[in-house]
Scaffold this motif. Sequence first.
Motif, PDB file in Angstrom:
ATOM      1  N   LEU A   1       0.824  -1.201   0.000  1.00 19.32           N
ATOM      2  CA  LEU A   1       0.000   0.000   0.000  1.00 19.32           C
ATOM      3  C   LEU A   1       0.863   1.259   0.000  1.00 19.32           C
ATOM      4  N   PRO A   2       0.309   2.367  -0.486  1.00 17.57           N
ATOM      5  CA  PRO A   2       1.031   3.639  -0.428  1.00 17.57           C
ATOM      6  C   PRO A   2       1.236   4.084   1.013  1.00 17.57           C
ATOM      7  N   SER A   3       2.168   4.970   1.214  1.00 19.12           N
ATOM      8  CA  SER A   3       2.509   5.399   2.572  1.00 19.12           C
ATOM      9  C   SER A   3       1.351   6.095   3.284  1.00 19.12           C
ATOM     10  N   ASN A   4       0.436   6.670   2.499  1.00 17.94           N
ATOM     11  CA  ASN A   4      -0.706   7.369   3.105  1.00 17.94           C
ATOM     12  C   ASN A   4      -1.955   6.486   3.155  1.00 17.94           C
ATOM     13  N   ALA A   5      -1.758   5.173   3.160  1.00 14.80           N
ATOM     14  CA  ALA A   5      -2.898   4.234   3.194  1.00 14.80           C
ATOM     15  C   ALA A   5      -3.745   4.464   4.441  1.00 14.80           C
ATOM     16  N   GLN A   6      -5.059   4.284   4.267  1.00 17.30           N
ATOM     17  CA  GLN A   6      -6.001   4.534   5.358  1.00 17.30           C
ATOM     18  C   GLN A   6      -6.780   3.264   5.714  1.00 17.30           C
ATOM     19  N   PRO A   7      -7.217   3.132   6.974  1.00 14.77           N
ATOM     20  CA  PRO A   7      -8.097   2.020   7.343  1.00 14.77           C
ATOM     21  C   PRO A   7      -9.480   2.228   6.725  1.00 14.77           C
ATOM     22  N   HIS A   8     -10.267   1.177   6.676  1.00 14.89           N
ATOM     23  CA  HIS A   8     -11.536   1.247   5.940  1.00 14.89           C
ATOM     24  C   HIS A   8     -12.507   2.271   6.503  1.00 14.89           C
ATOM     25  N   TRP A   9     -12.504   2.507   7.808  1.00 15.62           N
ATOM     26  CA  TRP A   9     -13.470   3.465   8.368  1.00 15.62           C
ATOM     27  C   TRP A   9     -13.187   4.891   7.896  1.00 15.62           C
ATOM     28  N   GLU A  10     -11.943   5.168   7.538  1.00 11.37           N
ATOM     29  CA  GLU A  10     -11.645   6.484   6.949  1.00 11.37           C
ATOM     30  C   GLU A  10     -11.970   6.492   5.452  1.00 11.37           C
ATOM     31  N   LEU A  11     -11.736   5.360   4.781  1.00 12.09           N
ATOM     32  CA  LEU A  11     -12.045   5.263   3.359  1.00 12.09           C
ATOM     33  C   LEU A  11     -13.545   5.355   3.109  1.00 12.09           C
ATOM     34  N   THR A  12     -14.341   4.730   3.965  1.00 11.28           N
ATOM     35  CA  THR A  12     -15.795   4.774   3.773  1.00 11.28           C
ATOM     36  C   THR A  12     -16.331   6.186   3.915  1.00 11.28           C
ATOM     37  N   SER A  13     -15.706   6.971   4.782  1.00 10.70           N
ATOM     38  CA  SER A  13     -16.091   8.370   4.938  1.00 10.70           C
ATOM     39  C   SER A  13     -15.606   9.197   3.747  1.00 10.70           C
ATOM     40  N   LYS A  14     -14.391   8.932   3.335  1.00  6.04           N
ATOM     41  CA  LYS A  14     -13.802   9.678   2.217  1.00  6.04           C
ATOM     42  C   LYS A  14     -14.631   9.535   0.949  1.00  6.04           C
ATOM     43  N   TYR A  15     -15.090   8.304   0.661  1.00 11.49           N
ATOM     44  CA  TYR A  15     -15.837   8.054  -0.579  1.00 11.49           C
ATOM     45  C   TYR A  15     -17.355   8.037  -0.358  1.00 11.49           C
ATOM     46  N   ASP A  16     -17.784   8.306   0.879  1.00  5.98           N
ATOM     47  CA  ASP A  16     -19.212   8.414   1.221  1.00  5.98           C
ATOM     48  C   ASP A  16     -19.981   7.156   0.811  1.00  5.98           C
ATOM     49  N   ILE A  17     -19.481   5.991   1.233  1.00  2.97           N
ATOM     50  CA  ILE A  17     -20.133   4.733   0.853  1.00  2.97           C
ATOM     51  C   ILE A  17     -20.726   3.975   2.046  1.00  2.97           C
ATOM     52  N   ILE A  18     -20.258   4.262   3.256  1.00  5.45           N
ATOM     53  CA  ILE A  18     -20.840   3.661   4.461  1.00  5.45           C
ATOM     54  C   ILE A  18     -20.877   4.746   5.523  1.00  5.45           C
ATOM     55  N   ASP A  19     -22.029   4.884   6.183  1.00  4.72           N
ATOM     56  CA  ASP A  19     -22.206   5.930   7.195  1.00  4.72           C
ATOM     57  C   ASP A  19     -22.496   5.270   8.537  1.00  4.72           C
ATOM     58  N   PHE A  20     -21.503   5.263   9.395  1.00  3.01           N
ATOM     59  CA  PHE A  20     -21.666   4.653  10.709  1.00  3.01           C
ATOM     60  C   PHE A  20     -22.472   5.554  11.649  1.00  3.01           C
ATOM     61  N   GLU A  21     -22.290   6.836  11.552  1.00  4.40           N
ATOM     62  CA  GLU A  21     -23.005   7.766  12.436  1.00  4.40           C
ATOM     63  C   GLU A  21     -24.494   7.787  12.125  1.00  4.40           C
ATOM     64  N   LEU A  22     -24.835   7.727  10.850  1.00  6.19           N
ATOM     65  CA  LEU A  22     -26.246   7.696  10.477  1.00  6.19           C
ATOM     66  C   LEU A  22     -26.912   6.442  11.001  1.00  6.19           C
TER      67      LEU A  22
END
Length: 423
Positions: free
Chosen positions: A136-157
Amino acid sequence: MLQVNYIRENREKVLEGLSVRHFKQPELVDEIINIDEERRQFQTSLDNLSAVANAAAKQIGELMRNGKKEEAEVLKAETTANKEQHKVLSDQLANAELKLHNLIVQLPNLPHHLVKAGSTAEENEVVYEHGKPAELPSNAQPHWELTSKYDIIDFELGTKIAGAGFPVYKGKGARLQRALINFFLDHATAIGYREMQVPHLVNEASGFGTGQLPDKEGQMYHVGVDNLYLIPTAEVPVTNLYRDVILKEEELPVKNTGYTPCFRREAGSYGAHVRGLNRLHQFDKVEIVQIVHPDKSYEALEDMSAYVQSLLQKLGLHYRVLRLCGGDMGFTSAMTYDMEVWSAAQQRWLEVSSVSNFETYQSNRLKLRFKGATGKTQLAHTLNGSALALPRIVAAILENNQTEKGIKIPEALVKYTGFEYID
């Protein structure tokens, strides 16, 4: 549920198996044997008394036909006393059977001889590892940040609507979920599993049949008014389709698959390791279930493990296979393989499937039997496996396939998603 005859005739083997599981109440074995002896004595006395009563009834009939009414009346008085004794013995037998049942259901299944005697997950045996960790690239993110970044899963909702552990899938996130479900179902049916749509609520008898009750009440959502339980896995309704069924030997193996949402309270689960999709109260899963001849069950277990691995390979995931030790194995299982995928972003293994052989433990509870060519009826063996559970598969796909362009969808899924990237 173990069979009482086996416990009585194989006491040392039972105790040895329980020690592999680090079972904390081995004294239950001798309690069961002692109560079973009482039960058998009550049953013998009752049978003898019934035989005497039947003989007396015939004798009374003969005396009446021969005009010997007085002698018949004397014998009737004796049989009245026998009836009272019969009731006492019947009550004693019923109490002994209840005690015996309540003790036996506390015993877990006995492990297969290959299962090691470890007590924690760290002592599970790695039997196979496939692939290499994603780079992975050095700035790789865990899925909970990726889901927010791409607006595909909303845990708060989801928390607003129901509470923590109930995510809302949006847009391409929802389509990825649907794609995975169809991908898993299509591959299962292609190799001979019959797809079933089953209820998502079950009664107590069903929960008992597959071993969730009385062992896991605290993990199941209970609908009190109707005394029903939300299913923790499709294993429960799919296997219970065959409760109180006698199959023909030529009908074996029975192979069914089904998609359902799954509901688990996961009481006491908290911390960073359960963040995001790592542990949910509601999640989607495709299950495979087999009912097989006892001589074929471990061959079936290996086949099911290989099939689950083939799905992981098609998705391009780095995974390993564990044979669980006795202390980490489920209450009802005789042997379990866990499949774990590597999360390159979290730097940890994520369990995505368990494939288990229950031998006769479930079928004894279910009264699930088959009749062979000789006419003899015996208990079948049952197996089940996740093929696959979605949350951690989604987490691994998102984390291991993140690029500067977006999340690359595995090639095998593109025809199901209709898109190659989440961006």
